[in-house]
Design a protein around this motif. Structure first.
Motif, PDB file in Angstrom:
ATOM      1  N   LEU A  24       0.816  -1.206   0.000  1.00 13.92           N
ATOM      2  CA  LEU A  24       0.000   0.000   0.000  1.00 13.92           C
ATOM      3  C   LEU A  24       0.850   1.257   0.000  1.00 13.92           C
ATOM      4  O   LEU A  24       1.831   1.357   0.736  1.00 13.92           O
ATOM      5  N   TRP A  25       0.428   2.232  -0.796  1.00 14.43           N
ATOM      6  CA  TRP A  25       0.946   3.590  -0.765  1.00 14.43           C
ATOM      7  C   TRP A  25      -0.253   4.487  -0.495  1.00 14.43           C
ATOM      8  O   TRP A  25      -1.243   4.448  -1.231  1.00 14.43           O
ATOM      9  N   LEU A  26      -0.192   5.259   0.575  1.00 14.13           N
ATOM     10  CA  LEU A  26      -1.316   6.064   1.008  1.00 14.13           C
ATOM     11  C   LEU A  26      -0.989   7.539   0.881  1.00 14.13           C
ATOM     12  O   LEU A  26       0.028   8.000   1.402  1.00 14.13           O
ATOM     13  N   LEU A  27      -1.849   8.274   0.177  1.00 18.21           N
ATOM     14  CA  LEU A  27      -1.633   9.708   0.012  1.00 18.21           C
ATOM     15  C   LEU A  27      -2.141  10.445   1.245  1.00 18.21           C
ATOM     16  O   LEU A  27      -3.277  10.221   1.686  1.00 18.21           O
ATOM     17  N   ALA A  28      -1.314  11.314   1.798  1.00 20.68           N
ATOM     18  CA  ALA A  28      -1.669  12.113   2.977  1.00 20.68           C
ATOM     19  C   ALA A  28      -1.501  13.579   2.632  1.00 20.68           C
ATOM     20  O   ALA A  28      -0.618  13.954   1.860  1.00 20.68           O
ATOM     21  N   ARG A  29      -2.329  14.435   3.257  1.00 21.89           N
ATOM     22  CA  ARG A  29      -2.279  15.859   2.913  1.00 21.89           C
ATOM     23  C   ARG A  29      -1.062  16.568   3.486  1.00 21.89           C
ATOM     24  O   ARG A  29      -0.646  17.607   2.980  1.00 21.89           O
ATOM     25  N   ASP A  30      -0.480  16.028   4.589  1.00 27.03           N
ATOM     26  CA  ASP A  30       0.707  16.645   5.177  1.00 27.03           C
ATOM     27  C   ASP A  30       1.492  15.583   5.942  1.00 27.03           C
ATOM     28  O   ASP A  30       1.057  14.421   6.070  1.00 27.03           O
ATOM     29  N   ALA A  31       2.659  15.974   6.465  1.00 30.86           N
ATOM     30  CA  ALA A  31       3.544  15.016   7.119  1.00 30.86           C
ATOM     31  C   ALA A  31       2.914  14.425   8.379  1.00 30.86           C
ATOM     32  O   ALA A  31       3.101  13.241   8.678  1.00 30.86           O
ATOM     33  N   GLY A  32       2.161  15.238   9.131  1.00 26.89           N
ATOM     34  CA  GLY A  32       1.518  14.740  10.335  1.00 26.89           C
ATOM     35  C   GLY A  32       0.507  13.650  10.018  1.00 26.89           C
ATOM     36  O   GLY A  32       0.448  12.616  10.695  1.00 26.89           O
ATOM     37  N   ARG A  33      -0.295  13.897   8.980  1.00 28.54           N
ATOM     38  CA  ARG A  33      -1.276  12.893   8.563  1.00 28.54           C
ATOM     39  C   ARG A  33      -0.577  11.643   8.051  1.00 28.54           C
ATOM     40  O   ARG A  33      -1.046  10.516   8.277  1.00 28.54           O
ATOM     41  N   ALA A  34       0.547  11.811   7.380  1.00 27.40           N
ATOM     42  CA  ALA A  34       1.297  10.664   6.880  1.00 27.40           C
ATOM     43  C   ALA A  34       1.764   9.777   8.028  1.00 27.40           C
ATOM     44  O   ALA A  34       1.705   8.546   7.947  1.00 27.40           O
ATOM     45  N   ARG A  35       2.238  10.392   9.106  1.00 33.35           N
ATOM     46  CA  ARG A  35       2.669   9.600  10.275  1.00 33.35           C
ATOM     47  C   ARG A  35       1.490   8.836  10.875  1.00 33.35           C
ATOM     48  O   ARG A  35       1.633   7.673  11.272  1.00 33.35           O
ATOM     49  N   GLU A  36       0.336   9.480  10.953  1.00 31.99           N
ATOM     50  CA  GLU A  36      -0.846   8.811  11.484  1.00 31.99           C
ATOM     51  C   GLU A  36      -1.219   7.594  10.638  1.00 31.99           C
ATOM     52  O   GLU A  36      -1.533   6.520  11.171  1.00 31.99           O
ATOM     53  N   LEU A  37      -1.188   7.752   9.326  1.00 30.23           N
ATOM     54  CA  LEU A  37      -1.540   6.649   8.440  1.00 30.23           C
ATOM     55  C   LEU A  37      -0.530   5.513   8.534  1.00 30.23           C
ATOM     56  O   LEU A  37      -0.902   4.336   8.534  1.00 30.23           O
ATOM     57  N   ALA A  38       0.753   5.853   8.631  1.00 23.57           N
ATOM     58  CA  ALA A  38       1.788   4.831   8.729  1.00 23.57           C
ATOM     59  C   ALA A  38       1.631   4.032  10.015  1.00 23.57           C
ATOM     60  O   ALA A  38       1.870   2.806  10.042  1.00 23.57           O
ATOM     61  N   GLN A  39       1.242   4.684  11.086  1.00 27.92           N
ATOM     62  CA  GLN A  39       1.035   3.985  12.362  1.00 27.92           C
ATOM     63  C   GLN A  39      -0.219   3.121  12.313  1.00 27.92           C
ATOM     64  O   GLN A  39      -0.233   1.999  12.845  1.00 27.92           O
ATOM     65  N   ARG A  40      -1.246   3.622  11.688  1.00 26.84           N
ATOM     66  CA  ARG A  40      -2.511   2.883  11.640  1.00 26.84           C
ATOM     67  C   ARG A  40      -2.436   1.669  10.732  1.00 26.84           C
ATOM     68  O   ARG A  40      -2.976   0.603  11.059  1.00 26.84           O
ATOM     69  N   PHE A  41      -1.775   1.829   9.594  1.00 25.17           N
ATOM     70  CA  PHE A  41      -1.673   0.745   8.619  1.00 25.17           C
ATOM     71  C   PHE A  41      -0.219   0.297   8.543  1.00 25.17           C
ATOM     72  O   PHE A  41       0.537   0.728   7.660  1.00 25.17           O
ATOM     73  N   GLY A  42       0.168  -0.522   9.488  1.00 22.45           N
ATOM     74  CA  GLY A  42       1.568  -0.943   9.580  1.00 22.45           C
ATOM     75  C   GLY A  42       2.068  -1.595   8.310  1.00 22.45           C
ATOM     76  O   GLY A  42       1.420  -2.488   7.752  1.00 22.45           O
ATOM     77  N   GLY A  43       3.199  -1.131   7.825  1.00 15.92           N
ATOM     78  CA  GLY A  43       3.780  -1.655   6.596  1.00 15.92           C
ATOM     79  C   GLY A  43       3.440  -0.849   5.365  1.00 15.92           C
ATOM     80  O   GLY A  43       4.053  -1.031   4.311  1.00 15.92           O
ATOM     81  N   ALA A  44       2.452   0.052   5.477  1.00 12.29           N
ATOM     82  CA  ALA A  44       2.085   0.884   4.329  1.00 12.29           C
ATOM     83  C   ALA A  44       3.092   2.011   4.142  1.00 12.29           C
ATOM     84  O   ALA A  44       3.673   2.510   5.104  1.00 12.29           O
ATOM     85  N   ARG A  45       3.313   2.406   2.899  1.00 13.09           N
ATOM     86  CA  ARG A  45       4.140   3.561   2.572  1.00 13.09           C
ATOM     87  C   ARG A  45       3.230   4.778   2.429  1.00 13.09           C
ATOM     88  O   ARG A  45       2.035   4.647   2.142  1.00 13.09           O
ATOM     89  N   THR A  46       3.770   5.956   2.630  1.00 11.82           N
ATOM     90  CA  THR A  46       2.986   7.176   2.510  1.00 11.82           C
ATOM     91  C   THR A  46       3.613   8.132   1.503  1.00 11.82           C
ATOM     92  O   THR A  46       4.829   8.145   1.303  1.00 11.82           O
ATOM     93  N   VAL A  47       2.742   8.922   0.890  1.00  7.81           N
ATOM     94  CA  VAL A  47       3.135   9.982  -0.032  1.00  7.81           C
ATOM     95  C   VAL A  47       2.377  11.231   0.398  1.00  7.81           C
ATOM     96  O   VAL A  47       1.183  11.169   0.672  1.00  7.81           O
TER      97      VAL A  47
END
Length: 230
Positions: free
Chosen positions: A28-51
């Motif tokens: 998974l690669w998850l688009l986040a609106r900012d760096a804070g949201r990206a950290r939240e998504l990475a913690q929630r979906f372990g193993g997912a990458r963020t953009v």
């Protein structure tokens, strides 16, 4: 293992899709609106990458993505994020029109354009979570419905343009779904919100994954409507 990029994974339908794909072992690669949201998504979906990229500023997406690592191939791109502001046409300002069209239409078009090379490599699939408002427009819904009608046109044109590259395109039109957006809509309508009355996000996720996983190379799901039973 397939690779997917999802917008709107922070809640509702996007979160349900992300969880399903993660559980089956996909990348998974998850688009986040900012760096804070990206950290939240990475913690929630372990193993997912963020953009990181703000869909409300589609003109900056090209620069933002050029500064980050992206997948080399993409089996699917899920456009699930969206915004809504209700109001009569006599109330809707250019600011509301522009922000709604930017997030719901221009950003999906731009993100698709930027990721088409990866989708073509994989002969991948673009999935648009549209809305019943993409098929009809009701009072107070002009800006949102216009953005979703435009999203249908985008999907239809993309399907024909990319047919030769083997890229599939699906639009799903959910009725009212129990998401934070629906809670906001009820607040704007001045109505009490009962999530049990509406489609559950998991049902829409199942619809998307059914289209994505359709067996056989010679068929694709183009348009699907999902409505609440009540």
């Amino acid at each position: 293992m397939a690779t997917h990029l999802i917008t709107g994974a922070g809640s509702g339908i996007g979160a349900a899709v992300a969880q399903r794909l993660l559980e089956r072992g996909d990348e998974l690669w998850l688009l986040a609106r900012d760096a804070g949201r990206a950290r939240e998504l990475a913690q929630r979906f372990g193993g997912a990458r963020t953009v990181v990229g703000d869909l409300e500023e589609p003109e900056r997406l090209s620069w933002a993505l050029s500064q980050q690592e992206l997948p080399g191939r993409l089996d699917s791109l899920h456009h699930i994020a969206g915004v809504v502001e209700l109001g009569g046409i006599d109330e809707l300002t250019p600011k509301i029109w522009n922000s709604t069209l930017a997030a719901n239409l221009v950003a999906p078009a731009e993100l698709t354009r930027l990721l088409l090379p990866q989708l073509r490599v994989a002969r991948g699939h673009v999935l648009f979570v549209n809305s019943g408002a993409g098929l009809r427009a009701n009072p107070q819904w002009a800006a949102y419905a216009a953005s979703k009608h435009g999203l249908k046109a985008l999907a239809d044109a993309l399907r024909e343009e990319e047919r030769g590259h083997g890229v599939k395109v699906t639009s799903v039109y959910p009725g009212r779904t129990a998401t934070p957006m629906q809670e906001k809509v009820h607040s704007q309508e001045g109505k009490e919100y009962d999530p049990g009355r509406w489609i559950q996000p998991g049902a829409v996720a199942t619809t998307l994954l059914t289209a994505l996983d359709l067996p056989g190379g010679g068929a694709e799901v183009t348009d699907l409507s999902v409505k609440p039973v009540a």
